[in-house]
Motif scaffolding. Structure first.
Motif, mmCIF file in Angstrom:
data_model
loop_
_atom_site.group_PDB
_atom_site.id
_atom_site.type_symbol
_atom_site.label_atom_id
_atom_site.label_comp_id
_atom_site.label_asym_id
_atom_site.label_seq_id
_atom_site.Cartn_x
_atom_site.Cartn_y
_atom_site.Cartn_z
ATOM 1 N N UNK A 298 7.725 7.009 -4.594
ATOM 2 C CA UNK A 298 7.620 8.455 -4.712
ATOM 3 C C UNK A 298 8.622 8.976 -5.738
ATOM 4 N N UNK A 299 8.247 10.039 -6.473
ATOM 5 C CA UNK A 299 9.158 10.607 -7.474
ATOM 6 C C UNK A 299 10.501 11.002 -6.855
ATOM 7 N N UNK A 300 11.566 10.748 -7.597
ATOM 8 C CA UNK A 300 12.894 11.124 -7.129
ATOM 9 C C UNK A 300 13.560 10.091 -6.245
ATOM 10 N N UNK A 301 12.924 8.943 -6.073
ATOM 11 C CA UNK A 301 13.495 7.889 -5.246
ATOM 12 C C UNK A 301 13.191 6.527 -5.854
ATOM 13 N N UNK A 302 14.022 5.561 -5.524
ATOM 14 C CA UNK A 302 13.758 4.196 -5.983
ATOM 15 C C UNK A 302 13.185 3.328 -4.862
ATOM 16 N N UNK A 303 13.158 3.883 -3.649
ATOM 17 C CA UNK A 303 12.640 3.120 -2.511
ATOM 18 C C UNK A 303 11.132 2.933 -2.654
ATOM 19 N N UNK A 304 10.664 1.766 -2.262
ATOM 20 C CA UNK A 304 9.241 1.450 -2.348
ATOM 21 C C UNK A 304 8.583 1.763 -1.006
ATOM 22 N N UNK A 305 7.752 2.826 -0.970
ATOM 23 C CA UNK A 305 7.036 3.171 0.260
ATOM 24 C C UNK A 305 6.032 2.080 0.618
ATOM 25 N N UNK A 306 5.420 1.486 -0.414
ATOM 26 C CA UNK A 306 4.548 0.318 -0.270
ATOM 27 C C UNK A 306 4.935 -0.654 -1.372
ATOM 28 N N UNK A 307 5.027 -1.947 -1.028
ATOM 29 C CA UNK A 307 5.503 -2.911 -2.017
ATOM 30 C C UNK A 307 4.566 -4.101 -2.118
ATOM 31 N N UNK A 308 3.947 -4.249 -3.288
ATOM 32 C CA UNK A 308 3.140 -5.418 -3.644
ATOM 33 C C UNK A 308 2.133 -5.768 -2.538
ATOM 34 N N UNK A 309 1.395 -4.767 -2.101
ATOM 35 C CA UNK A 309 0.460 -4.931 -0.987
ATOM 36 C C UNK A 309 -0.918 -5.341 -1.507
ATOM 37 N N UNK A 310 -1.414 -6.447 -0.985
ATOM 38 C CA UNK A 310 -2.782 -6.872 -1.247
ATOM 39 C C UNK A 310 -3.506 -6.969 0.086
ATOM 40 N N UNK A 311 -4.662 -6.301 0.169
ATOM 41 C CA UNK A 311 -5.378 -6.203 1.444
ATOM 42 C C UNK A 311 -6.859 -6.012 1.154
ATOM 43 N N UNK A 312 -7.697 -6.779 1.823
ATOM 44 C CA UNK A 312 -9.137 -6.625 1.673
ATOM 45 C C UNK A 312 -9.755 -6.302 3.030
ATOM 46 N N UNK A 313 -10.507 -5.204 3.086
ATOM 47 C CA UNK A 313 -11.111 -4.733 4.333
ATOM 48 C C UNK A 313 -12.619 -4.925 4.226
ATOM 49 N N UNK A 314 -13.188 -5.800 5.050
ATOM 50 C CA UNK A 314 -14.616 -6.110 4.914
ATOM 51 C C UNK A 314 -15.514 -4.914 5.231
ATOM 52 N N UNK A 315 -16.659 -4.891 4.604
ATOM 53 C CA UNK A 315 -17.639 -3.831 4.839
ATOM 54 C C UNK A 315 -18.075 -3.831 6.298
#
Length: 317
Positions: free
Chosen positions: A11-28
């Motif tokens: 998020x702007x104004x921060x260096x913290x990663x709210x989500x980091x290198x996330x890979x996810x596949x959700x089947x139909x």
């Protein structure tokens, strides 16, 4: 249907990663529950799917299409969205609330009215009695039903549900969860649900994604997570009653001994969970139960020893 590739969100104004290198596949056609401690990134992850947030790095695909290549307004009209406090328009009656997206899409009145009635039936409300009512006239559970009907109105292939039962009375919540799970099985949507309640994630999700500090810790079926947690954090998050949670996932019909007759006076439906059956046995000090179908015909029986043996089998699987 939904794929997140190497997603990072800062998020702007921060260096913290709210989500980091996330890979996810959700089947139909499946339901995936996102869960984890506060601040783990689960809500941000869901909001990335319909571009309420944009990723700092990585890509999100819905039905094979990169969401950044789609106009965000058009994208959101193709994704149903249900939130904790429902978000119904208080000045609109129930019919008009449900018709919001179909009207934006230019549906004619006859098609829209038919869809309203169909959905009110689907969520257990009465079109004749309820379509002219206003949100303030409804109970919390009824408003949540209308929120789901509105999200389904334009028949979107994807539904996002953000703590959808969080504001519902605990006495009503379990019944609504069961009803909505049955609805989602009938309408065959790809669903992402954010929850802080592990029991809800187990009940609603075909798969569960457990997150911590913006990272994915484990993504698997409820049975796999309960029986084989990926690490100490997941094991601690699940708690010490994993075996009881496994019983809640298993219908008694799966563990019973088939029989045409039974001498046990207590009767349970074959769809009842083993956790509910165990609670009934303990409350009634009963050695076993007979298992019946929807027409109350005996299918088999289950005693305490069989139940405990099956519980150990689940844990060892």
């Amino acid at each position: 249907m939904i794929r997140l590739e190497n997603i990072t969100k800062i998020y702007p104004g921060t260096t913290a990663k709210a989500v980091f290198d996330l890979t996810l596949e959700i089947p139909e056609g499946s339901t995936t529950a996102l869960i984890g401690p506060s601040g783990c990134g689960k809500t941000t992850t869901m909001r990335l799917i319909n571009r309420l947030e944009d990723a700092t790095r990585g890509r999100v695909f819905v039905n094979g299409e990169d969401v950044t290549a789609v106009d965000p307004v058009q994208l959101r009209r193709q994704i149903g969205y249900v939130i904790q406090n429902v978000g119904l328009f208080p000045h609109m009656n129930i019919a008009d609330n449900i018709a919001t997206v179909p009207r934006l899409l230019g549906w004619d009145r006859r098609k829209t009215d038919a869809r309203i009635d169909e959905l009110l039936h689907l969520v257990g409300l009465d079109p004749a009695a309820d379509r002219g009512r206003y949100p303030a006239e409804l109970s919390g559970g009824q408003r949540q039903r209308v929120g789901v009907a509105r999200a389904l109105a334009a028949d979107p292939p994807v539904m996002l549900m953000d703590e959808p039962f969080g504001a519902i009375d605990p006495l009503v919540r379990g019944r609504l969860q069961n009803e909505f799970k049955q609805i989602l099985q009938r309408v065959k949507k790809t669903v992402v649900i954010v929850t802080h309640d592990l029991d809800e994630a187990i009940k609603m999700g075909d798969r569960i994604a457990i997150m911590r500090d913006g990272k994915l810790c484990q993504y698997a079926t409820p049975e796999a997570i309960l029986s084989k947690p990926a690490d100490d954090f997941v094991a601690a998050f699940i708690g010490s009653d994993a075996s009881l949670k496994l019983l809640a996932l298993t219908p008694v019909g799966q563990a019973m001994t088939p029989a045409a007759q039974s001498g046990y006076p207590l009767s349970v439906n074959a769809r009842a969970s083993l956790k509910d059956v165990l609670a009934l046995m303990l409350a009634q000090d009963a050695p076993g139960v007979r298992v019946t179908d929807d027409q109350h015909q005996v299918l088999g029986e289950l005693n305490r020893q069989q139940l405990f043996h099956y519980q150990q089998t689940l844990l060892a699987a």
